[in-house]
Design an enzyme around this catalytic site. Structure first.
Site, mmCIF file in Angstrom:
data_model
loop_
_atom_site.group_PDB
_atom_site.id
_atom_site.type_symbol
_atom_site.label_atom_id
_atom_site.label_comp_id
_atom_site.label_asym_id
_atom_site.label_seq_id
_atom_site.Cartn_x
_atom_site.Cartn_y
_atom_site.Cartn_z
ATOM 1 N N ARG A 68 -16.691 -25.895 61.026
ATOM 2 C CA ARG A 68 -16.541 -27.024 60.093
ATOM 3 C C ARG A 68 -15.099 -27.107 59.598
ATOM 4 O O ARG A 68 -14.564 -28.192 59.406
ATOM 5 C CB ARG A 68 -17.484 -26.842 58.897
ATOM 6 N N ARG A 94 -21.948 -34.908 56.888
ATOM 7 C CA ARG A 94 -21.297 -33.632 57.145
ATOM 8 C C ARG A 94 -21.056 -32.923 55.827
ATOM 9 O O ARG A 94 -20.764 -33.553 54.815
ATOM 10 C CB ARG A 94 -19.936 -33.837 57.828
ATOM 11 N N HIS A 112 -24.347 -41.331 45.855
ATOM 12 C CA HIS A 112 -25.639 -40.686 46.132
ATOM 13 C C HIS A 112 -26.761 -41.547 45.555
ATOM 14 O O HIS A 112 -26.647 -42.029 44.422
ATOM 15 C CB HIS A 112 -25.668 -39.294 45.505
#
Length: 211
Positions: A68, A94, A112
């Site tokens: 990552r 991700r 969100h």
């Protein structure tokens, strides 16, 4: 007159919040320029949205990187290469590492579909319905190393109806997302956000989070 602030958008899917921000910029409501859209999904419709508006669009396959951190280092290189100062996550599936966070401190935003700190992570609408809450909504926040734990910038509430499904609740929440995410971007661009610890103060008294 100063050049418009350059924004980089990271997306993995449809990119409806990307479109809302593009529309607000093109209408003159945000003095900024989306300098690039980057996705880890070659089939993301966000790429098509970018191309339709003449925005550089890039597919950067995370599967080609060993970690990552290596992927995020490549993201940082691309973003900096486009002069980006604000990074927006728009359905970017991700986990962000410190490599990206440290490159853009307090300059990465996410939206969100819940009223954080309630229901972080995936399937927020499902979580809200299973818990039986009467009010849900959406939250724009700065990104930190946690999962949806960064300082909250703006929130909007949406009533949960007795006959709601995940899809119907998500649809109503999405309308609020498309309203408050561009507004949070405008506030950042105009230097109207002050962050002290976990508290984000808005220094623009014209702002309202109501529908």
């Amino acid at each position: 007159m100063a050049e418009p602030l350059k924004i980089g958008v990271l997306a993995s899917g449809n990119g409806s919040n990307l479109q809302a921000i593009i529309d607000r910029i093109e209408a003159g409501g945000i003095r900024a320029q989306i300098a690039c859209v980057i996705t880890n999904n070659a089939d993301a419709f966000a790429l098509e949205r970018a191309k339709r508006h003449g925005i550089p669009a890039l597919f950067l396959d995370h599967r080609l990187f060993a970690s990552r951190e290596e992927y995020d280092a490549a993201l940082v290189e691309k973003l900096r290469g486009h002069g980006v100062r604000l990074v927006l996550l728009a359905g970017f599936m991700r986990i962000i590492t410190p490599v990206l966070l440290n490159a853009f401190p307090l300059s990465i935003m996410n939206i969100h579909p819940a009223l954080l700190p309630a229901f972080p992570g995936l399937h927020a609408q499902r979580q809200a319905l299973q818990y039986g809450v009467k009010v849900s909504g959406c939250t724009v926040h700065f990104v930190d190393e946690g999962t949806d734990t960064g300082p909250i910038i703006m929130q909007a509430a949406v009533a949960v109806l007795d006959d709601d499904t995940e899809e119907t609740l998500a649809s109503r929440i999405r309308r609020e997302e498309h309203r408050i995410y561009p507004e949070a971007v405008r506030l950042f661009v105009e230097n109207s956000l002050k962050v002290v610890g976990r508290r984000v103060t808005i220094t623009d008294d014209t702002v309202s989070t109501r529908s």
